[in-house]
Write a protein that holds these residues in place. Structure first.
Motif, PDB file in Angstrom:
ATOM      1  N   ASP A   1       2.011   5.742  -6.763  1.00 53.33           N
ATOM      2  CA  ASP A   1       2.175   6.689  -7.867  1.00 53.33           C
ATOM      3  C   ASP A   1       1.128   7.793  -7.857  1.00 53.33           C
ATOM      4  OD1 ASP A   1       4.481   5.580  -8.907  1.00 53.33           O
ATOM      5  OD2 ASP A   1       3.424   4.204 -10.234  1.00 53.33           O
ATOM      6  N   MET A   2       0.051   7.607  -7.084  1.00 52.07           N
ATOM      7  CA  MET A   2      -0.924   8.673  -6.893  1.00 52.07           C
ATOM      8  C   MET A   2      -0.549   9.556  -5.702  1.00 52.07           C
ATOM      9  SD  MET A   2      -4.414   6.501  -7.623  1.00 52.07           S
ATOM     10  CE  MET A   2      -5.543   7.862  -7.325  1.00 52.07           C
ATOM     11  N   GLU A   3       0.675   9.329  -5.166  1.00 51.76           N
ATOM     12  CA  GLU A   3       1.232  10.153  -4.096  1.00 51.76           C
ATOM     13  C   GLU A   3       0.529   9.953  -2.751  1.00 51.76           C
ATOM     14  OE1 GLU A   3       4.013  12.140  -4.479  1.00 51.76           O
ATOM     15  OE2 GLU A   3       4.134  11.232  -6.455  1.00 51.76           O
ATOM     16  N   TYR A   4       0.045   8.728  -2.507  1.00 53.19           N
ATOM     17  CA  TYR A   4      -0.483   8.389  -1.195  1.00 53.19           C
ATOM     18  C   TYR A   4       0.541   7.549  -0.439  1.00 53.19           C
ATOM     19  CZ  TYR A   4      -5.024   9.912  -2.977  1.00 53.19           C
ATOM     20  OH  TYR A   4      -6.040  10.647  -3.506  1.00 53.19           O
ATOM     21  N   VAL A   5       0.519   7.664   0.874  1.00 50.81           N
ATOM     22  CA  VAL A   5       1.417   6.888   1.737  1.00 50.81           C
ATOM     23  C   VAL A   5       0.576   5.889   2.524  1.00 50.81           C
ATOM     24  CG1 VAL A   5       3.089   6.957   3.631  1.00 50.81           C
ATOM     25  CG2 VAL A   5       3.020   8.816   1.936  1.00 50.81           C
ATOM     26  N   VAL A   6       0.961   4.609   2.472  1.00 47.25           N
ATOM     27  CA  VAL A   6       0.279   3.567   3.252  1.00 47.25           C
ATOM     28  C   VAL A   6       0.936   3.489   4.626  1.00 47.25           C
ATOM     29  CG1 VAL A   6      -0.295   1.126   3.410  1.00 47.25           C
ATOM     30  CG2 VAL A   6      -0.323   2.276   1.174  1.00 47.25           C
ATOM     31  N   PHE A   7       0.184   3.806   5.679  1.00 41.63           N
ATOM     32  CA  PHE A   7       0.714   3.753   7.037  1.00 41.63           C
ATOM     33  C   PHE A   7       0.440   2.407   7.696  1.00 41.63           C
ATOM     34  CE2 PHE A   7       0.679   8.245   6.221  1.00 41.63           C
ATOM     35  CZ  PHE A   7       1.744   8.738   6.960  1.00 41.63           C
ATOM     36  N   HIS A   8      -0.731   1.849   7.423  1.00 42.13           N
ATOM     37  CA  HIS A   8      -1.100   0.556   7.997  1.00 42.13           C
ATOM     38  C   HIS A   8      -1.914  -0.200   6.951  1.00 42.13           C
ATOM     39  CE1 HIS A   8       0.046   2.200  11.923  1.00 42.13           C
ATOM     40  NE2 HIS A   8      -0.697   3.257  11.620  1.00 42.13           N
ATOM     41  N   ALA A   9      -1.858  -1.524   7.014  1.00 47.73           N
ATOM     42  CA  ALA A   9      -2.650  -2.327   6.088  1.00 47.73           C
ATOM     43  C   ALA A   9      -2.795  -3.743   6.621  1.00 47.73           C
ATOM     44  CB  ALA A   9      -1.996  -2.356   4.701  1.00 47.73           C
ATOM     45  N   THR A  10      -3.911  -4.355   6.298  1.00 48.54           N
ATOM     46  CA  THR A  10      -4.109  -5.786   6.551  1.00 48.54           C
ATOM     47  C   THR A  10      -4.613  -6.413   5.254  1.00 48.54           C
ATOM     48  OG1 THR A  10      -6.379  -5.403   7.334  1.00 48.54           O
ATOM     49  CG2 THR A  10      -4.628  -5.504   8.993  1.00 48.54           C
ATOM     50  N   ILE A  11      -4.029  -7.555   4.917  1.00 45.84           N
ATOM     51  CA  ILE A  11      -4.405  -8.283   3.705  1.00 45.84           C
ATOM     52  C   ILE A  11      -4.718  -9.710   4.098  1.00 45.84           C
ATOM     53  CG2 ILE A  11      -3.558  -9.244   1.526  1.00 45.84           C
ATOM     54  CD1 ILE A  11      -2.262  -5.904   2.835  1.00 45.84           C
ATOM     55  N   ASN A  12      -5.830 -10.224   3.610  1.00 44.01           N
ATOM     56  CA  ASN A  12      -6.215 -11.596   3.904  1.00 44.01           C
ATOM     57  C   ASN A  12      -6.852 -12.209   2.668  1.00 44.01           C
ATOM     58  OD1 ASN A  12      -6.548 -13.937   5.326  1.00 44.01           O
ATOM     59  ND2 ASN A  12      -7.847 -13.062   6.934  1.00 44.01           N
TER      60      ASN A  12
ATOM     61  N   LYS B   1      -1.475 -13.566   3.292  1.00 38.87           N
ATOM     62  CA  LYS B   1      -1.799 -12.631   4.368  1.00 38.87           C
ATOM     63  C   LYS B   1      -0.670 -11.618   4.451  1.00 38.87           C
ATOM     64  CE  LYS B   1      -4.211 -15.878   7.470  1.00 38.87           C
ATOM     65  NZ  LYS B   1      -4.197 -16.466   8.835  1.00 38.87           N
ATOM     66  N   ALA B   2      -0.991 -10.457   4.993  1.00 38.16           N
ATOM     67  CA  ALA B   2       0.059  -9.470   5.237  1.00 38.16           C
ATOM     68  C   ALA B   2      -0.420  -8.475   6.284  1.00 38.16           C
ATOM     69  CB  ALA B   2       0.435  -8.741   3.947  1.00 38.16           C
TER      70      ALA B   2
ATOM     71  N   GLN C   1     -10.756 -15.375  -2.888  1.00 34.23           N
ATOM     72  CA  GLN C   1     -11.046 -13.955  -2.726  1.00 34.23           C
ATOM     73  C   GLN C   1      -9.982 -13.278  -1.866  1.00 34.23           C
ATOM     74  OE1 GLN C   1     -13.829 -11.999  -4.026  1.00 34.23           O
ATOM     75  NE2 GLN C   1     -13.727 -13.790  -5.369  1.00 34.23           N
ATOM     76  N   ALA C   2      -9.666 -12.023  -2.209  1.00 40.16           N
ATOM     77  CA  ALA C   2      -8.702 -11.223  -1.459  1.00 40.16           C
ATOM     78  C   ALA C   2      -9.427 -10.057  -0.803  1.00 40.16           C
ATOM     79  CB  ALA C   2      -7.603 -10.709  -2.379  1.00 40.16           C
ATOM     80  N   TYR C   3      -9.050  -9.766   0.453  1.00 35.99           N
ATOM     81  CA  TYR C   3      -9.625  -8.661   1.210  1.00 35.99           C
ATOM     82  C   TYR C   3      -8.469  -7.786   1.695  1.00 35.99           C
ATOM     83  CZ  TYR C   3     -13.472 -12.022   1.282  1.00 35.99           C
ATOM     84  OH  TYR C   3     -14.435 -12.927   0.920  1.00 35.99           O
TER      85      TYR C   3
ATOM     86  N   VAL D   1     -10.492  -2.978  -0.466  1.00 37.21           N
ATOM     87  CA  VAL D   1     -10.565  -3.580  -1.799  1.00 37.21           C
ATOM     88  C   VAL D   1     -10.901  -5.054  -1.634  1.00 37.21           C
ATOM     89  CG1 VAL D   1      -9.349  -4.077  -3.955  1.00 37.21           C
ATOM     90  CG2 VAL D   1      -8.805  -1.987  -2.656  1.00 37.21           C
ATOM     91  N   GLN D   2     -11.946  -5.497  -2.321  1.00 34.10           N
ATOM     92  CA  GLN D   2     -12.306  -6.915  -2.330  1.00 34.10           C
ATOM     93  C   GLN D   2     -12.424  -7.365  -3.779  1.00 34.10           C
ATOM     94  OE1 GLN D   2     -15.843  -8.018  -0.136  1.00 34.10           O
ATOM     95  NE2 GLN D   2     -16.024  -9.981  -1.195  1.00 34.10           N
ATOM     96  N   CYS D   3     -11.707  -8.444  -4.113  1.00 32.77           N
ATOM     97  CA  CYS D   3     -11.722  -8.927  -5.493  1.00 32.77           C
ATOM     98  C   CYS D   3     -11.175 -10.346  -5.527  1.00 32.77           C
ATOM     99  CB  CYS D   3     -10.884  -8.015  -6.396  1.00 32.77           C
ATOM    100  SG  CYS D   3      -9.147  -7.923  -5.917  1.00 32.77           S
TER     101      CYS D   3
END
Length: 441
Positions: free
Chosen positions: A267-278, A62-63, A283-285, A249-251
């Motif tokens: 590397d595609m020059e995007y900035v992640v401001f918020h995220a949830t990982i479970n 989780k994250a 399976q990862a979501y 992303v689900q995989c």
């Protein structure tokens, strides 16, 4: 207040702003170790934090990631590959020290080695030819990583001169080496896109492989054969009210999955401001709230499709297709050339390789299929093992035991655990206040 006192307070403030805070706790959760990391926000800081955990081959179960103004907060629930908490004090200390010194920078320069970057069309027996050329030109392979995806291959190979035991300094030998390897990579059909170069990059090797395959546009190509891997489900939508692009992303879950996704977004020059990982079972979501570096969301349908393709490719590049073969034996000149020739002569195709040498010991991992991508016949595998050595080459199962543990929160966390749990709740509360998650509990 005296000037010296003001200076001391200012220095403390500067130190505090430039030194991340790291808290590691095993009391909060019954089945994972919690790593909390918060720091001043800068582009790429999330990738650097995830990279430290991924290099230890930890599962991130989780994250929660959240940024508040110019401050950045992460909470990771991690386990080892067997699904257990981290109890080794040396590992815990390494994580804490590495995350605390993340602003100091960490190079991946291999002193005394020459780095080769190879790109081209994948085919059965290609690695056999590459390592045969290196052996013939008296280059010892000390470390190498090889990836294949959608009919393309990228390799990062660290070699030393067999005679001097150091990096290759002879310019004529370097030119000859590049020319021979380029000829091998070109084969009969890849005259234009096959490339060979000597690299002086000090970037993380796996991040570099992602960059090489991205530059090769592997994400735009269709696989020649594809029988087993499931295509990751990736969706991208814009949240106009908040000015974010929301990426889901689900995989199938695996080690280093989060690193691969965050690496490509960065590397595609995007900035992640918020995220949830479970993760649930195997399976990862993952959900990311991103913007361009200039603060704008994804602005067109072609760009949206490109993000989807690139993230699917990022996940698939490290997919473990084929049987996992581990070679552990005394290192010697030409060892890899002999092993790869045996694979080729028995119709085995190597889809991924991770080669390391420690002292006189070679510890190599190969993922192999048959010539067209199907699982290799067990009789052929045993025949290859007989030729290379049953004690040297072993078949290993992938570590999925971690997914068998039932996830539940420990109800009796204690005072220290409650403190850390409240820190983690700060991140979840920020996400809840923004409407990014349904519950802050």
């Amino acid at each position: 207040m005296e000037w010296s006192a003001c200076t001391d307070e200012y220095e403390k403030l500067v130190f505090r702003m430039s030194t991340p805070r790291v808290v590691i706790d095993n009391a909060v959760c019954s089945n994972s170790t919690i790593v909390k990391f918060d720091s001043a926000r800068k582009h790429g800081i999330l990738l650097e934090a995830v990279q430290i955990l991924s290099d230890l081959n930890l599962f991130i179960k989780k994250a929660y990631v959240s940024s508040d103004g110019r401050w950045f907060m992460d909470v990771f629930h991690v386990t080892d590959q067997n699904g257990n908490k981290l109890t080794d004090e040396s590992v815990l200390k390494y994580i804490e020290q590495s995350l605390s010194s993340i602003y100091n920078g960490k190079t991946n320069h291999r002193n005394g080695l020459t780095a080769l970057e190879l790109k081209g069309t994948d085919r059965v027996g290609l690695l056999s030819e590459v390592f045969a050329v290196l052996a013939e030109l008296q280059c010892d392979v000390v470390e190498a990583k090889v990836w294949t995806h959608n009919g393309r291959t990228a390799s990062l190979i660290y070699v030393k001169d067999s005679i001097t035991g150091t990096s290759i300094e002879d310019s004529q030998k370097i030119n000859r080496l590049e020319a021979r390897l380029r000829y091998v990579l070109q084969g009969d059909s890849d005259i234009r896109s096959a490339t060979t170069s000597i690299s002086d990059a000090v970037i993380h090797p796996e991040r570099r492989l992602h960059q090489m395959m991205f530059a090769d546009r592997d994400y735009q190509m269709n696989p020649i054969f594809k029988f087993s891997s499931e295509t990751p489900v990736v969706t991208v939508q814009n949240w106009a009210e908040r000015g974010y692009s929301v990426v889901n992303v689900q995989c199938k879950d695996r080690v280093k999955l989060l690193f691969d996704v965050v690496c490509n977004l960065t590397d595609m020059e995007y900035v992640v401001f918020h995220a949830t990982i479970n993760t649930r079972v195997d399976q990862a979501y993952m959900e990311f709230y991103i913007r361009h570096k200039d603060g704008t969301p994804i602005s067109s349908e072609p760009e949206r499709q490109r993000v989807i393709q690139c993230l699917q490719a990022a996940v698939e590049r490290r997919s473990c297709e084929g049987v996992r073969l581990e070679l552990c034996t005394e290192d010697r000149q030409g060892l890899l050339a002999e092993v790869m020739r045996t694979f080729r002569e028995n119709g085995l195709n190597v889809t991924r390789a991770d080669i390391t040498t420690t002292g006189d010991l070679a510890a190599n991992v190969f993922y192999a299929t048959d010539a067209i991508g199907y699982p290799a016949d067990q009789k052929i595998i045993e025949s290859v093992r007989q030729k290379i050595g049953l004690t040297n080459l072993k078949v290993k199962e992938l570590p999925f035991a971690s997914h068998q543990k039932v996830e539940r929160e420990d109800q009796s966390v204690g005072v220290g655990g409650a403190v850390l749990l409240s820190l983690g709740s700060i991140v979840r509360r920020n996400l809840y206040n923004l409407g990014l998650i349904k519950s802050c509990s």
